[in-house]
Design a protein around this motif. Structure first.
Motif: not given
Length: 460
Positions: A114-124, A201-204, A182-187, A194-199
């Motif tokens: 959750a905290l690692k994902a916040s880096g991308e989330d807040n930057n967006a 992966i998201t873009g793709s 870098f991240f998604g939400y589970s059901k 995602f693993p390293r390089g996750g952004s």
């Protein structure tokens, strides 16, 4: 419609935000933007993700974490203030971080995600706010709202197939959509990275879901180079390469583009362009389904260190049904993954990452191989480097392998192992780690300097 992903170095500061905004505004087709967390502003700087990992460590250890929280908030505040954005954005970020800590403080794995994902989330959120401040219609879209559904294993998210139909609905939305990478939400409702390089992966995934005409991956280099520029100064740029070639290069040491990120766009047949945020006018490198191999049968040289090899010999091994399976099962029991398995009629080698092969593991595995498989000989070779020559045109061009072996001979590099196997895209050479750089330079000379590029035309 294009999907444009901006890596950490491209969104590391207010100045970088301004560059990104100009790039977005220069092409109205850039409708969906995927951003990473702020990267390094200078060599000695700390990435936002690393600051968040430090914050996680403080929370998990039970220490006060005001210092770590302040470092995180200061990075965002510097960007926001220099872009004249409202301070309430920083207050919202602080509230969000404290909320995540309260929710996941008793589950260290979920808290880390959750905290690692916040880096991308807040930057967006900051990027969307900045684009709006410039008078553009822009919307922050969380991965949950976008429809990025993933598996529930922390740090190892895999996209679920139903995500693509949900993502397609983004085409109906107006304005510029800013999605954190870098991240998604589970059901189950959990944030999963995602693993390293996750952004990447998201873009793709997003590009495949919205059926984009192009997925642009903005980084800090003009293009993908045919070899590591720290080994060969000023190497040639790659103009075009195929999905399969990029997969081989990314696997074996190229860090520009994460290998897992290719899968969604490969399936959808969407071209990828790697471009430079600092020089957006440069053509970049296109990753496509097919290219012209005539002029460049070899597209790149990749390499990596830190491997070891178990070599097993047994007379009439080829007639013993299940020998290979039994050998690999022994490794599986030790949770060891392998990279390559070159073999002959009476021998087989298993190449793996050396960090898996401790002295204790070695003693157990060798004892089991001797007892269960009754082999004639076992040897272990450590401190290996793998050097890979990649190009889909190799199998239709005479003399490619000969060039490599001759180059090694002239450079005084001993080849410990050669493996081409069923791949028509790459040849792999095992050499001692001490010879790694020398081997890479020797291959670059024969495949990419002017004299030898002329000889390719004669051979074809």
């Amino acid at each position: 419609m294009k999907v444009a992903k901006f890596g950490g170095s491209s969104v590391a500061s207010a100045e970088k935000f301004q560059q990104v905004a100009k790039i977005i505004g220069a092409d109205p087709k850039r409708k969906i933007i995927v951003v990473s967390a702020p990267g390094k502003r200078f060599n000695e700087d700390t990435k936002m993700t690393d600051l968040l990992i430090q914050l996680t460590g403080a929370v998990v250890s039970g220490r006060t974490y005001e210092k770590e929280m302040k470092l995180v908030l200061n990075r965002y505040e510097e960007i926001a203030s220099q872009l004249s954005l409202k301070h309430t954005l920083i207050e919202q970020i602080e509230s969000s971080l404290n909320g995540l800590i309260q929710e996941y403080q008793h589950d260290s794995l979920r808290l880390a995600d959750a905290l690692k994902a916040s880096g991308e989330d807040n930057n967006a959120k900051l990027m969307a706010a900045y684009l709006n401040a410039l008078g553009k219609e822009a919307h922050y879209v969380s991965p949950k709202d976008a429809g990025i559904l993933v598996t529930d294993q922390p740090g190892m998210a895999r996209v679920l197939p139903e995500s693509y139909a949900l993502l397609e609905k983004l085409r109906e939305r107006s304005g510029i959509l800013v999605v954190p990478g870098f991240f998604g939400y589970s059901k189950q409702g959990n944030i999963v990275t995602f693993p390293r390089g996750g952004s990447d992966i998201t873009g793709s995934i997003v590009a495949a879901g919205v059926q984009a005409e192009l997925y642009e991956n903005f980084t800090d280099v003009d293009s993908i180079y045919c070899v590591n520029p720290t080994i060969v100064p000023n190497p040639k740029e790659i103009k075009d390469l195929t999905y399969r070639e990029m997969r081989e290069l990314a696997y074996s040491g190229f860090s520009v583009f994460h290998d897992e990120a290719l899968q969604p766009v490969v399936k959808a047949g969407i071209a990828v362009c790697v471009k430079n945020t600092n020089n957006p006018a440069a053509r970049g490198t296109y990753i496509v389904s097919e290219r012209n191999y005539n002029d460049m049968p070899v597209v790149g040289i990749a390499s990596d260190k830190g491997f070891c090899n178990i070599h097993v010999s047994k007379y009439l091994m080829n007639r013993e049904v299940g020998f290979g399976r039994k050998l690999l099962e022994i490794l599986e029991d030790e949770h060891i993954s392998y990279e390559h398995t070159p073999s002959g009629i009476d021998n087989i080698s298993v190449i793996m990452r050396e960090n898996q092969w401790t002295k204790e593991v070695e003693e157990r595995v060798i004892a089991r191989i001797q007892a269960e498989l009754e082999v004639d000989d076992i040897t272990v070779e450590r401190d290996l480097a793998l050097v890979m020559v990649v190009g889909e045109g190799m199998n239709s061009t005479v003399g490619v392998a000969a060039k490599a072996t001759n180059a090694f001979a002239r450079a005084g590099v001993n080849i410990e192992m050669i493996n081409q196997g069923s791949s028509e895209v790459s040849m792999m050479f095992g050499v001692k780690s001490a010879s790694h750089d020398k081997a890479v330079r020797a291959l670059y000379e024969v495949y990419f300097n002017e004299i030898f590029s002329i000889s390719y035309s004669n051979l074809h």
